[in-house]
Design an enzyme around this catalytic site. Structure first.
Site, PDB file in Angstrom:
ATOM      1  N   HIS A   1       2.599 -11.156  -8.759  1.00 34.12           N
ATOM      2  CA  HIS A   1       3.189 -12.095  -7.808  1.00 34.12           C
ATOM      3  C   HIS A   1       3.402 -11.391  -6.469  1.00 34.12           C
ATOM      4  O   HIS A   1       3.976 -11.972  -5.546  1.00 34.12           O
ATOM      5  CB  HIS A   1       4.524 -12.620  -8.335  1.00 34.12           C
ATOM      6  CG  HIS A   1       4.381 -13.566  -9.486  1.00 34.12           C
ATOM      7  ND1 HIS A   1       4.978 -14.800  -9.525  1.00 34.12           N
ATOM      8  CD2 HIS A   1       3.696 -13.475 -10.649  1.00 34.12           C
ATOM      9  CE1 HIS A   1       4.682 -15.417 -10.658  1.00 34.12           C
ATOM     10  NE2 HIS A   1       3.904 -14.621 -11.364  1.00 34.12           N
ATOM     11  N   ASN A   2       2.956 -10.141  -6.371  1.00 29.23           N
ATOM     12  CA  ASN A   2       3.145  -9.311  -5.184  1.00 29.23           C
ATOM     13  C   ASN A   2       1.903  -9.405  -4.306  1.00 29.23           C
ATOM     14  O   ASN A   2       0.852  -8.855  -4.637  1.00 29.23           O
ATOM     15  CB  ASN A   2       3.405  -7.864  -5.621  1.00 29.23           C
ATOM     16  CG  ASN A   2       3.736  -6.948  -4.454  1.00 29.23           C
ATOM     17  OD1 ASN A   2       3.269  -7.140  -3.340  1.00 29.23           O
ATOM     18  ND2 ASN A   2       4.527  -5.923  -4.720  1.00 29.23           N
TER      19      ASN A   2
ATOM     20  N   LYS B   1       0.215  -6.104  -3.211  1.00 22.56           N
ATOM     21  CA  LYS B   1      -0.712  -5.516  -4.179  1.00 22.56           C
ATOM     22  C   LYS B   1      -2.077  -6.186  -4.098  1.00 22.56           C
ATOM     23  O   LYS B   1      -3.115  -5.529  -4.202  1.00 22.56           O
ATOM     24  CB  LYS B   1      -0.160  -5.645  -5.596  1.00 22.56           C
ATOM     25  CG  LYS B   1       0.927  -4.645  -5.954  1.00 22.56           C
ATOM     26  CD  LYS B   1       1.261  -4.734  -7.427  1.00 22.56           C
ATOM     27  CE  LYS B   1       2.332  -3.729  -7.816  1.00 22.56           C
ATOM     28  NZ  LYS B   1       2.631  -3.776  -9.267  1.00 22.56           N
TER      29      LYS B   1
ATOM     30  N   ASP C   1       0.407  -1.370 -13.311  1.00 23.48           N
ATOM     31  CA  ASP C   1       1.826  -1.064 -13.381  1.00 23.48           C
ATOM     32  C   ASP C   1       1.985   0.297 -12.745  1.00 23.48           C
ATOM     33  O   ASP C   1       1.269   1.249 -13.104  1.00 23.48           O
ATOM     34  CB  ASP C   1       2.335  -1.054 -14.823  1.00 23.48           C
ATOM     35  CG  ASP C   1       3.860  -1.113 -14.871  1.00 23.48           C
ATOM     36  OD1 ASP C   1       4.426  -2.068 -14.324  1.00 23.48           O
ATOM     37  OD2 ASP C   1       4.475  -0.192 -15.438  1.00 23.48           O
ATOM     38  N   SER C   2       2.851   0.377 -11.787  1.00 18.21           N
ATOM     39  CA  SER C   2       2.948   1.614 -11.028  1.00 18.21           C
ATOM     40  C   SER C   2       4.395   1.908 -10.687  1.00 18.21           C
ATOM     41  O   SER C   2       5.262   1.027 -10.759  1.00 18.21           O
ATOM     42  CB  SER C   2       2.116   1.518  -9.740  1.00 18.21           C
ATOM     43  OG  SER C   2       2.524   0.404  -8.960  1.00 18.21           O
TER      44      SER C   2
ATOM     45  N   PHE D   1       4.823  -1.024   1.085  1.00 17.95           N
ATOM     46  CA  PHE D   1       5.981  -1.645   0.445  1.00 17.95           C
ATOM     47  C   PHE D   1       6.586  -0.641  -0.516  1.00 17.95           C
ATOM     48  O   PHE D   1       6.103   0.488  -0.664  1.00 17.95           O
ATOM     49  CB  PHE D   1       5.580  -2.939  -0.278  1.00 17.95           C
ATOM     50  CG  PHE D   1       4.464  -2.768  -1.276  1.00 17.95           C
ATOM     51  CD1 PHE D   1       4.730  -2.477  -2.600  1.00 17.95           C
ATOM     52  CD2 PHE D   1       3.133  -2.887  -0.880  1.00 17.95           C
ATOM     53  CE1 PHE D   1       3.712  -2.314  -3.527  1.00 17.95           C
ATOM     54  CE2 PHE D   1       2.104  -2.721  -1.802  1.00 17.95           C
ATOM     55  CZ  PHE D   1       2.397  -2.433  -3.126  1.00 17.95           C
TER      56      PHE D   1
ATOM     57  N   HIS E   1      -2.471   6.168  -5.501  1.00 16.42           N
ATOM     58  CA  HIS E   1      -2.488   6.069  -6.951  1.00 16.42           C
ATOM     59  C   HIS E   1      -3.212   4.816  -7.411  1.00 16.42           C
ATOM     60  O   HIS E   1      -3.988   4.841  -8.370  1.00 16.42           O
ATOM     61  CB  HIS E   1      -1.057   6.077  -7.491  1.00 16.42           C
ATOM     62  CG  HIS E   1      -0.135   5.081  -6.836  1.00 16.42           C
ATOM     63  ND1 HIS E   1       0.035   5.009  -5.469  1.00 16.42           N
ATOM     64  CD2 HIS E   1       0.660   4.106  -7.361  1.00 16.42           C
ATOM     65  CE1 HIS E   1       0.884   4.034  -5.191  1.00 16.42           C
ATOM     66  NE2 HIS E   1       1.277   3.471  -6.316  1.00 16.42           N
TER      67      HIS E   1
END
Length: 228
Positions: free
Chosen positions: A8-9, A12, A74-75, A172, A209
């Site tokens: 939902h970001n 990203k 996932d970070s 962000f 990353h």
């Protein structure tokens, strides 16, 4: 072909879209990137205890709900002196998910008495691809290279250290506090001390990353299709 990004970001999505376009060149035109948020899908409960587990959980959930291939990441930030925290709790370190300002302020307070040489940290990202059973949504003239459900995960890191105050307005999360070890060259000059929030999107993608994890996932993304 739709490729659902399990997030939902929107920040990203921008990063993932640009990385895939840079790496896949014309093949990227075969993918229509759509976020889970734009489809009104709920965020799955992240019950994993590692980045890899949570990335696979999110990709698997979206692929099952939509019937399309899905990628998820996932970070988080790993701070050495904090014993690898905040880790998988990075986005909700202050208690409210996605409150970047509060997360940064709390982290700075926790590190207030830590000397500069001990403020080492790294971002880690796990990128997962999930292809559901029976997925048949492929471009004309191509066939799926995986006839059965398939999933995989790859990991990337970006190493650096943390400042005592925020710098920069891009990115962000913890980007304004994090100085990557690898710095860009601008107009022939080696930069020093720039935070992730002071890098251009292209500069960040080259070392981040998330960029490293997605590049490691490229063989599986390219293998989605076999041209007849």
């Amino acid at each position: 072909m739709k490729l659902i990004v399990a997030t939902h970001n929107e920040g990203k999505l921008v990063e993932i879209k640009q990385i895939l376009e840079e790496q896949l060149s014309k093949l990227a035109d075969s993918f229509e990137l759509v976020t889970a948020g734009s489809l009104g899908l709920p965020d799955p409960v992240e019950t994993g205890v590692t980045f890899e587990q949570n990335a696979l959980l999110k990709a698997r959930d979206v692929a099952a709900r939509t019937g399309y291939p899905a990628i998820a990441d996932d970070s988080g930030l790993i701070v050495d002196v904090l014993g690898a925290a905040p880790g998988i709790l990075s986005a909700r370190w202050s208690g409210v998910h996605g409150d970047d300002k509060a997360n940064n302020e709390l982290l700075l307070r926790q590190l207030s008495d830590i000397p500069d040489q001990c403020r080492t940290a790294r971002f880690r990202c796990a990128a997962a691809l999930a292809i559901p059973d029976g997925c048949s949504e492929v471009p004309e003239g191509s066939v799926m290279s995986h006839s059965h459900g398939f999933e995989t995960v790859r990991v990337g890191e970006m190493v650096g250290h943390l400042l005592r105050e925020a710098h920069g307005i891009n990115g962000f999360g913890y980007d304004p506090l994090f100085v990557p070890d690898f710095q860009p060259i601008r107009d022939g000059v080696q930069m020093k001390g720039l935070t992730s929030a002071e890098l251009t999107q292209e500069e960040k993608n080259a070392i981040s990353h998330r960029g490293n994890a997605l590049r490691a996932l490229l063989p599986e993304l390219q293998a989605l299709f076999i041209t007849e």
